[in-house]
Structure formats: C-alpha cells, structure tokens
Design a protein around this motif. Structure first.
Motif, PDB file in Angstrom:
ATOM      1  N   ASP A  99       0.836  -1.208   0.000  1.00  0.00           N
ATOM      2  CA  ASP A  99       0.000   0.000   0.000  1.00  0.00           C
ATOM      3  C   ASP A  99       0.866   1.252   0.000  1.00  0.00           C
ATOM      4  O   ASP A  99       0.555   2.243  -0.680  1.00  0.00           O
ATOM      5  CB  ASP A  99      -0.905   0.009   1.237  1.00  0.00           C
ATOM      6  CG  ASP A  99      -1.939  -1.112   1.221  1.00  0.00           C
ATOM      7  OD1 ASP A  99      -2.172  -1.686   0.136  1.00  0.00           O
ATOM      8  OD2 ASP A  99      -2.491  -1.422   2.301  1.00  0.00           O
ATOM      9  N   GLU A 100       1.950   1.229   0.755  1.00  0.00           N
ATOM     10  CA  GLU A 100       2.867   2.366   0.801  1.00  0.00           C
ATOM     11  C   GLU A 100       3.491   2.610  -0.574  1.00  0.00           C
ATOM     12  O   GLU A 100       3.602   3.771  -1.023  1.00  0.00           O
ATOM     13  CB  GLU A 100       3.959   2.099   1.841  1.00  0.00           C
ATOM     14  CG  GLU A 100       5.104   3.088   1.866  1.00  0.00           C
ATOM     15  CD  GLU A 100       4.723   4.467   2.356  1.00  0.00           C
ATOM     16  OE1 GLU A 100       5.487   5.419   2.082  1.00  0.00           O
ATOM     17  OE2 GLU A 100       3.655   4.620   2.986  1.00  0.00           O
ATOM     18  N   LEU A 101       3.894   1.546  -1.254  1.00  0.00           N
ATOM     19  CA  LEU A 101       4.473   1.698  -2.582  1.00  0.00           C
ATOM     20  C   LEU A 101       3.478   2.314  -3.556  1.00  0.00           C
ATOM     21  O   LEU A 101       3.836   3.182  -4.369  1.00  0.00           O
ATOM     22  CB  LEU A 101       4.947   0.336  -3.114  1.00  0.00           C
ATOM     23  CG  LEU A 101       6.170  -0.285  -2.442  1.00  0.00           C
ATOM     24  CD1 LEU A 101       6.515  -1.611  -3.117  1.00  0.00           C
ATOM     25  CD2 LEU A 101       7.360   0.658  -2.503  1.00  0.00           C
ATOM     26  N   ARG A 102       2.244   1.875  -3.474  1.00  0.00           N
ATOM     27  CA  ARG A 102       1.228   2.444  -4.357  1.00  0.00           C
ATOM     28  C   ARG A 102       0.975   3.909  -4.030  1.00  0.00           C
ATOM     29  O   ARG A 102       0.730   4.726  -4.923  1.00  0.00           O
ATOM     30  CB  ARG A 102      -0.054   1.623  -4.252  1.00  0.00           C
ATOM     31  CG  ARG A 102       0.051   0.292  -4.994  1.00  0.00           C
ATOM     32  CD  ARG A 102      -1.156  -0.579  -4.796  1.00  0.00           C
ATOM     33  NE  ARG A 102      -1.242  -1.617  -5.838  1.00  0.00           N
ATOM     34  CZ  ARG A 102      -2.112  -2.619  -5.823  1.00  0.00           C
ATOM     35  NH1 ARG A 102      -2.960  -2.758  -4.810  1.00  0.00           N
ATOM     36  NH2 ARG A 102      -2.115  -3.500  -6.807  1.00  0.00           N
ATOM     37  N   GLY A 103       1.062   4.245  -2.753  1.00  0.00           N
ATOM     38  CA  GLY A 103       0.924   5.640  -2.367  1.00  0.00           C
ATOM     39  C   GLY A 103       2.048   6.503  -2.889  1.00  0.00           C
ATOM     40  O   GLY A 103       1.875   7.712  -3.099  1.00  0.00           O
ATOM     41  N   ARG A 104       3.193   5.913  -3.120  1.00  0.00           N
ATOM     42  CA  ARG A 104       4.348   6.627  -3.679  1.00  0.00           C
ATOM     43  C   ARG A 104       4.324   6.645  -5.210  1.00  0.00           C
ATOM     44  O   ARG A 104       5.218   7.212  -5.845  1.00  0.00           O
ATOM     45  CB  ARG A 104       5.653   5.965  -3.237  1.00  0.00           C
ATOM     46  CG  ARG A 104       5.898   5.934  -1.752  1.00  0.00           C
ATOM     47  CD  ARG A 104       7.177   5.162  -1.446  1.00  0.00           C
ATOM     48  NE  ARG A 104       7.410   4.997  -0.020  1.00  0.00           N
ATOM     49  CZ  ARG A 104       8.444   4.336   0.506  1.00  0.00           C
ATOM     50  NH1 ARG A 104       9.357   3.787  -0.305  1.00  0.00           N
ATOM     51  NH2 ARG A 104       8.586   4.226   1.810  1.00  0.00           N
ATOM     52  N   ASP A 105       3.341   5.967  -5.806  1.00  0.00           N
ATOM     53  CA  ASP A 105       3.274   5.803  -7.269  1.00  0.00           C
ATOM     54  C   ASP A 105       4.518   5.101  -7.807  1.00  0.00           C
ATOM     55  O   ASP A 105       5.012   5.399  -8.906  1.00  0.00           O
ATOM     56  CB  ASP A 105       3.112   7.153  -7.981  1.00  0.00           C
ATOM     57  CG  ASP A 105       1.753   7.777  -7.709  1.00  0.00           C
ATOM     58  OD1 ASP A 105       0.767   7.020  -7.601  1.00  0.00           O
ATOM     59  OD2 ASP A 105       1.676   9.011  -7.585  1.00  0.00           O
ATOM     60  N   ALA A 106       5.024   4.146  -7.014  1.00  0.00           N
ATOM     61  CA  ALA A 106       6.198   3.388  -7.436  1.00  0.00           C
ATOM     62  C   ALA A 106       5.843   2.482  -8.609  1.00  0.00           C
ATOM     63  O   ALA A 106       4.776   1.857  -8.622  1.00  0.00           O
ATOM     64  CB  ALA A 106       6.722   2.554  -6.266  1.00  0.00           C
ATOM     65  N   ARG A 107       6.729   2.402  -9.584  1.00  0.00           N
ATOM     66  CA  ARG A 107       6.483   1.580 -10.764  1.00  0.00           C
ATOM     67  C   ARG A 107       7.373   0.347 -10.724  1.00  0.00           C
ATOM     68  O   ARG A 107       8.606   0.439 -10.805  1.00  0.00           O
ATOM     69  CB  ARG A 107       6.756   2.390 -12.032  1.00  0.00           C
ATOM     70  CG  ARG A 107       5.809   3.568 -12.191  1.00  0.00           C
ATOM     71  CD  ARG A 107       5.978   4.236 -13.536  1.00  0.00           C
ATOM     72  NE  ARG A 107       5.030   5.332 -13.695  1.00  0.00           N
ATOM     73  CZ  ARG A 107       4.908   6.063 -14.816  1.00  0.00           C
ATOM     74  NH1 ARG A 107       5.721   5.793 -15.859  1.00  0.00           N
ATOM     75  NH2 ARG A 107       4.027   7.033 -14.903  1.00  0.00           N
ATOM     76  N   LEU A 108       6.734  -0.808 -10.635  1.00  0.00           N
ATOM     77  CA  LEU A 108       7.472  -2.063 -10.525  1.00  0.00           C
ATOM     78  C   LEU A 108       8.066  -2.465 -11.867  1.00  0.00           C
ATOM     79  O   LEU A 108       7.410  -2.377 -12.907  1.00  0.00           O
ATOM     80  CB  LEU A 108       6.557  -3.174 -10.028  1.00  0.00           C
ATOM     81  CG  LEU A 108       5.933  -3.008  -8.638  1.00  0.00           C
ATOM     82  CD1 LEU A 108       5.020  -4.190  -8.335  1.00  0.00           C
ATOM     83  CD2 LEU A 108       7.004  -2.904  -7.571  1.00  0.00           C
ATOM     84  N   THR A 109       9.303  -2.925 -11.826  1.00  0.00           N
ATOM     85  CA  THR A 109       9.936  -3.491 -13.013  1.00  0.00           C
ATOM     86  C   THR A 109      10.119  -5.007 -12.857  1.00  0.00           C
ATOM     87  O   THR A 109      10.616  -5.652 -13.784  1.00  0.00           O
ATOM     88  CB  THR A 109      11.305  -2.835 -13.253  1.00  0.00           C
ATOM     89  OG1 THR A 109      12.129  -3.005 -12.089  1.00  0.00           O
ATOM     90  CG2 THR A 109      11.147  -1.341 -13.539  1.00  0.00           C
ATOM     91  N   ARG A 110       9.757  -5.538 -11.720  1.00  0.00           N
ATOM     92  CA  ARG A 110       9.809  -6.989 -11.462  1.00  0.00           C
ATOM     93  C   ARG A 110       8.486  -7.405 -10.827  1.00  0.00           C
ATOM     94  O   ARG A 110       7.841  -6.605 -10.131  1.00  0.00           O
ATOM     95  CB  ARG A 110      10.966  -7.334 -10.510  1.00  0.00           C
ATOM     96  CG  ARG A 110      12.316  -6.919 -10.993  1.00  0.00           C
ATOM     97  CD  ARG A 110      13.380  -6.994  -9.889  1.00  0.00           C
ATOM     98  NE  ARG A 110      13.707  -8.374  -9.488  1.00  0.00           N
ATOM     99  CZ  ARG A 110      14.616  -8.664  -8.561  1.00  0.00           C
ATOM    100  NH1 ARG A 110      15.263  -7.679  -7.927  1.00  0.00           N
ATOM    101  NH2 ARG A 110      14.878  -9.922  -8.252  1.00  0.00           N
TER     102      ARG A 110
END
Length: 405
Positions: A99-110
């Motif tokens: 949830d924290e990553l999504r709040g940061r708008d982090a874009r997964l490459t894996r």
C-alpha cells in the motif's frame, strides 16, 4: 486498508480467551480463518491469489511467469498459546508495504508477491516449516505423509479435511525458479535491538541448532518404602543434567534448554523407571554448539553412572548454520542506509524461519522489528505501533529498491 486496521482485524482470529495466546494450528478452523483473511487482503488489492501444491498462499502483482520476482511475507500459524507478532507481523507488514508503494506511485519493473507459508511453527505435527520444506525439497511427500498430530490424525487426513490434496504435495522447483529474492520481515525474538536502541535490524545468519533426546533408565520402586540409598532414580540424573546444561551454555555464550520431559510410570508415589528429556541447543557457530552439547552429555553420563542409571542420547534433528545471501543483505543495507535515516544493525538469530529453509534455493534476507521485552512464543510477545510502522516503511523501501530499479 492501514496496517492498524489490518492488524485489528486479524488479532482476534485463533485467540484463546483463557490464555490470551494464539492457537492457530495447521489445517484447523483458525488456520482456515487466517487463510480467508489473506485471500480477502489479496482480492481487495487486485492481486492474483493462488494456493500452491503445498498449501502455501501467494498474492501476485505482475506476471509470475516473468521470473526474477521479489517476494515478501511470512506465516500466520502459531505455537501453542503463542504471541500475536511471530509470523503475522511479516504478512500484515507486506500488505501495508505494498500500500505504501502504491501511495508513492512506485512503478514495478519486477513481479512482486506476498506469501503465507503453511505450518511454519510445526505446532500440530511436530516439524517446523513444513510448507517451505516441501517446496524446497527438504521434506518428501512420503515423509510428510507420516506426520501425525497428538490426536493420531495424519497430515494427509488433516489436509483432506481442510479441502486440500495431500497427494499433490512435494518439491516445487518451477515456483522457486520464478523468485529472484525473498525478504522476510519478522519480530525480533530476542533483545538485541532493544539493547542497541534500533527499531529495525538485518539478519546475518541463523545459528546452528538441534534437538537431542536424553533417556535416563532407572528402576521403578515405591516412593514410601524404598530407602534413598537403595534407589536408582533417573530423575536425579535428569535434574543434575538440566543444571549442567545451563552451566555449559553460559560458559560458551550459547543457549540450551530442557523444555520437554516425559516420566514413567509418572506416579506421585513411585520412583520413576524412565525420565526422557529433550534438549534444544543453539549457538553462534558449530564449534560452540558442539562444545555445549558435548559438555552436557559428558555431565549427564557422569551423573547417570553415579546413580546407577543407564543413559541413551539420540540426536533427533539438526540444522547447520544458515548464512543469508551476502549480496542481497548488503543491497538491503545500502538501500536502508542511503534512503532512510535508520541505523540498521546486522545481527544473528537463534530462531528458525522459512527464509532460512529457502536460503539453499534462492537469495533470501530478513528484517527484524524491535521487541522491547525479547519475549517470544508467548502472549507477552510485543512490538510498539511506532516500531511496526518503521518496519513497514523499511520493508517498502527495500521492495522499492529491489523491484522498481
């Protein structure tokens, strides 16, 4: 959903009103409720939920078949009357970190996955880390099918009753081949972080550890009519060995515990004929462990001889030292040291974990969250809300550093 709301939702599941501890044993109703909670959390986040052949649950973001996935999680089962944090903290923190990553708008490459490994504690069938051992090929289907609980229920029968196929269990190399790194967050089972004043730590290794059975065989007799000089009482030799274990452990800077004992005929008014005690010993390295166990056995044989007692010592299980992947550990240290204000010490642990089982197959690492009392496997196990949140943020930083590069 926040960490706090998830934690509050899971907290009542499998909790004993009598002890305040948890009884979340494999393939029971409490276990089913934990599994349902995990699936609900996955579905609520749009993650693909699946259960593998060994009963482990997975929640996937991204394509699992793409490979090189970053996986985090832990387990939801408990020891008898255990604490709330051992295992569940890692699973709840994994969802909260996502949830924290999504709040940061982090874009997964894996690809990213969250896992709940089944039957980690071994509370019901007597063997720890069954789900991960099966997956890694460290436990065969034939061996698993022989596992039986205290009521005589076999593992296959328990799995069938819970709606799973016991004939499908076994090694899962294809699944492991998809994983590039596994990071398990866990409450610390000790006081190293409390003593250092740090909220979060990194694991260096799992100490070598094992279990040994000591059988002291004497002579049953009447407790009221047998002179002390005429007795061959194995309880005396056992008691002296327990004290010897404490001395040997202190000398070596290790731990040694006689935590389980069986007595025959187990009568209040009878001198025992047999005292069987189980030793658990762990040390920082193999040399120290050998010294401790060797010293305990030497003392036991000396005390047994003095009382006319026969002694058998049987090693029932042994796990050598588990060194976590150095490159992955160093990468986690770099991520946390560069991108956060945390000081993250590196420390060993005497407790076994799924990450330790998987370390022989894939790169693994562990994060520890401070436990202010060091108490574990007890209802008194604890971690503050601030430290839990610090753990979530550290895990989110790690996942972002590994899966978004």
């Amino acid at each position: 959903m926040s960490f706090h709301s998830m934690w509050a939702e899971l907290l009542p599941v499998g909790r004993s009103s009598a002890s305040g501890g948890y009884r979340r044993f494999a393939w029971t109703d409490a276990d089913a409720d934990c599994r349902a909670w995990f699936e609900d959390q996955a579905r609520a986040r749009g993650l693909a939920h699946e259960v593998d052949r060994n009963g482990n649950q997975w929640a996937w973001l991204g394509d699992p078949a793409a490979g090189d996935a970053v996986v985090t999680g832990s387990h939801l089962d408990s020891v008898p009357d255990g604490g709330a944090f051992d295992g569940p903290l890692g699973v709840v923190s994994a969802f909260a970190a996502l949830d924290e990553l999504r709040g940061r708008d982090a874009r997964l490459t894996r690809p990213l996955a969250i896992v709940n490994f089944g039957d980690e504690e071994g509370a019901r069938f007597g063997l720890a880390c069954v789900g991960s051992r099966l997956t890694a090929g460290q436990l065969t289907r034939a061996q698993a099918h022989l596992l039986t609980d205290g009521e005589g229920v076999t593992l296959p029968r328990a799995m069938e009753a819970a709606g799973y196929d016991p004939d499908a269990i076994g090694p899962d190399p294809e699944r492991l081949a998809r994983i590039g790194a596994f990071v398990e967050l866990h409450v610390e089972q000790g006081r190293a972080l409390d003593l250092s004043g740090d909220r979060v730590g990194l694991a260096s290794a799992i100490w070598p550890h094992g279990r040994w059975r000591f059988d002291f065989r004497g002579e049953a007799n009447h407790a009221g009519t047998t002179r002390l000089a005429d007795r061959h009482d194995p309880m005396l030799s056992y008691a002296e060995t327990v004290l010897a274990a404490r001395r040997e452990a202190e000398l070596a800077g290790a731990v040694a515990t006689f935590g389980k004992v069986a007595v025959e005929p187990n009568g209040v008014n009878a001198v025992p004929s047999l005292v069987r005690g189980w030793l658990d010993s762990r040390a920082e390295d193999q040399t120290r462990l050998d010294t401790v166990v060797g010293g305990i056995e030497k003392a036991a044989r000396s005390h047994a001889d003095a009382h006319g007692i026969d002694l058998d010592v049987v090693r029932e299980s042994f796990t050598p030292v588990v060194e976590f992947d150095h490159a992955l550990r160093d990468e986690l240290a770099r991520i946390l040291g560069t991108d956060t204000d945390l000081t993250v010490p590196v420390l060993g642990t005497g407790a076994g974990h799924d990450a330790g089982i998987l370390s022989g197959s894939i790169p693994t690492a562990m994060l520890f969250v401070r436990n202010p009392t060091g108490v574990s496997h007890s209802p008194a196990e604890s971690a503050s809300e601030d430290d839990c949140v610090a753990g979530v943020l550290a895990l989110a930083d790690v996942l972002e550093g590994l899966a978004c590069r």
